[in-house]
Design a protein around this motif. Structure first.
Motif, PDB file in Angstrom:
ATOM      1  N   PRO A 177     -33.099   7.754  95.591  1.00 46.56           N
ATOM      2  CA  PRO A 177     -33.386   6.360  95.938  1.00 46.56           C
ATOM      3  C   PRO A 177     -32.648   5.920  97.200  1.00 46.56           C
ATOM      4  O   PRO A 177     -31.527   6.346  97.471  1.00 46.56           O
ATOM      5  CB  PRO A 177     -32.891   5.576  94.720  1.00 46.56           C
ATOM      6  CG  PRO A 177     -32.911   6.568  93.601  1.00 46.56           C
ATOM      7  CD  PRO A 177     -32.603   7.891  94.226  1.00 46.56           C
ATOM      8  N   GLU A 178     -33.298   5.053  97.962  1.00 46.23           N
ATOM      9  CA  GLU A 178     -32.690   4.480  99.169  1.00 46.23           C
ATOM     10  C   GLU A 178     -31.371   3.815  98.792  1.00 46.23           C
ATOM     11  O   GLU A 178     -31.247   3.214  97.730  1.00 46.23           O
ATOM     12  CB  GLU A 178     -33.630   3.426  99.774  1.00 46.23           C
ATOM     13  CG  GLU A 178     -34.912   3.987 100.324  1.00 46.23           C
ATOM     14  CD  GLU A 178     -34.716   4.785 101.598  1.00 46.23           C
ATOM     15  OE1 GLU A 178     -33.830   4.424 102.406  1.00 46.23           O
ATOM     16  OE2 GLU A 178     -35.444   5.764 101.771  1.00 46.23           O
TER      17      GLU A 178
ATOM     18  N   SER B  98     -28.553   5.274  98.149  1.00 42.04           N
ATOM     19  CA  SER B  98     -27.637   6.102  97.368  1.00 42.04           C
ATOM     20  C   SER B  98     -26.470   6.521  98.244  1.00 42.04           C
ATOM     21  O   SER B  98     -26.646   6.880  99.407  1.00 42.04           O
ATOM     22  CB  SER B  98     -28.340   7.356  96.843  1.00 42.04           C
ATOM     23  OG  SER B  98     -29.346   7.018  95.933  1.00 42.04           O
TER      24      SER B  98
ATOM     25  N   ARG C  94     -25.302  11.691  96.480  1.00 46.71           N
ATOM     26  CA  ARG C  94     -26.392  12.610  96.827  1.00 46.71           C
ATOM     27  C   ARG C  94     -25.872  14.042  96.903  1.00 46.71           C
ATOM     28  O   ARG C  94     -26.474  14.970  96.402  1.00 46.71           O
ATOM     29  CB  ARG C  94     -27.042  12.204  98.149  1.00 46.71           C
ATOM     30  CG  ARG C  94     -28.212  13.123  98.536  1.00 46.71           C
ATOM     31  CD  ARG C  94     -28.767  12.815  99.922  1.00 46.71           C
ATOM     32  NE  ARG C  94     -27.788  12.630 100.951  1.00 46.71           N
ATOM     33  CZ  ARG C  94     -27.122  13.617 101.564  1.00 46.71           C
ATOM     34  NH1 ARG C  94     -27.336  14.864 101.231  1.00 46.71           N
ATOM     35  NH2 ARG C  94     -26.242  13.343 102.503  1.00 46.71           N
TER      36      ARG C  94
ATOM     37  N   ARG D 223     -37.904  11.871  83.620  1.00 41.77           N
ATOM     38  CA  ARG D 223     -38.195  11.254  84.910  1.00 41.77           C
ATOM     39  C   ARG D 223     -39.704  11.149  85.111  1.00 41.77           C
ATOM     40  O   ARG D 223     -40.460  11.950  84.587  1.00 41.77           O
ATOM     41  CB  ARG D 223     -37.556  12.039  86.051  1.00 41.77           C
ATOM     42  CG  ARG D 223     -38.281  13.318  86.384  1.00 41.77           C
ATOM     43  CD  ARG D 223     -37.611  14.028  87.556  1.00 41.77           C
ATOM     44  NE  ARG D 223     -38.419  15.129  87.991  1.00 41.77           N
ATOM     45  CZ  ARG D 223     -39.363  15.060  88.918  1.00 41.77           C
ATOM     46  NH1 ARG D 223     -39.608  13.930  89.528  1.00 41.77           N
ATOM     47  NH2 ARG D 223     -40.075  16.108  89.253  1.00 41.77           N
TER      48      ARG D 223
ATOM     49  N   GLU E 247     -40.428   9.861  90.806  1.00 42.58           N
ATOM     50  CA  GLU E 247     -38.996   9.639  90.905  1.00 42.58           C
ATOM     51  C   GLU E 247     -38.299  10.934  91.327  1.00 42.58           C
ATOM     52  O   GLU E 247     -38.305  11.916  90.596  1.00 42.58           O
ATOM     53  CB  GLU E 247     -38.407   9.199  89.567  1.00 42.58           C
ATOM     54  CG  GLU E 247     -38.815   7.824  89.141  1.00 42.58           C
ATOM     55  CD  GLU E 247     -38.242   7.482  87.791  1.00 42.58           C
ATOM     56  OE1 GLU E 247     -38.192   6.300  87.495  1.00 42.58           O
ATOM     57  OE2 GLU E 247     -37.870   8.385  87.036  1.00 42.58           O
ATOM     58  N   GLY E 248     -37.699  10.892  92.465  1.00 43.75           N
ATOM     59  CA  GLY E 248     -36.928  12.040  92.912  1.00 43.75           C
ATOM     60  C   GLY E 248     -37.771  13.266  93.167  1.00 43.75           C
ATOM     61  O   GLY E 248     -38.872  13.401  92.669  1.00 43.75           O
TER      62      GLY E 248
END
Length: 102
Positions: free
Chosen positions: A10-11, A13, A18, A89, A93-94
């Motif tokens: 996600p933006e 992070s 990360r 998930r 997502e991801g």
């Protein structure tokens, strides 16, 4: 043969978060495949199989060796994704990108 990994997180992070997630992803891949030196060659073989037979090949159309590689990679990938993003998930997502280093 080595590889580089980029996780799509996600933006916003934190870089440390990360990096920790990428470490966990790598560790999970290595543990699932048996050793970190197997990640790049198994991934390379997986790409060849998918390139020849498509994203979801008919298992009956594969050789025993191809089926083994495909199954091992899919299990390792699933374990790594679950380790980082959780077992429930959503598909959007991801994600990740592996680049094979020369």
């Amino acid at each position: 043969m080595t590889y580089s990994l980029k996780l799509f997180v996600p933006e916003g992070s934190a870089p440390a978060k990360r990096e920790a997630a990428e470490r966990l992803f790598r560790q999970s891949l290595a543990a699932s495949l048996g050793d970190s030196t197997l990640v790049a060659p198994v991934y390379t073989a997986y790409l060849v199989i998918v390139g020849q037979h498509g994203e979801t090949p008919d298992p009956e159309a594969l050789t025993v060796e191809e089926r083994t590689v495909l199954e091992h990679w899919q299990q390792a990938e699933g374990a790594a994704l679950a380790a980082v993003f959780g077992p429930h998930r959503n598909l959007d997502e991801g994600g990740y990108e592996i680049r094979l280093d020369p």
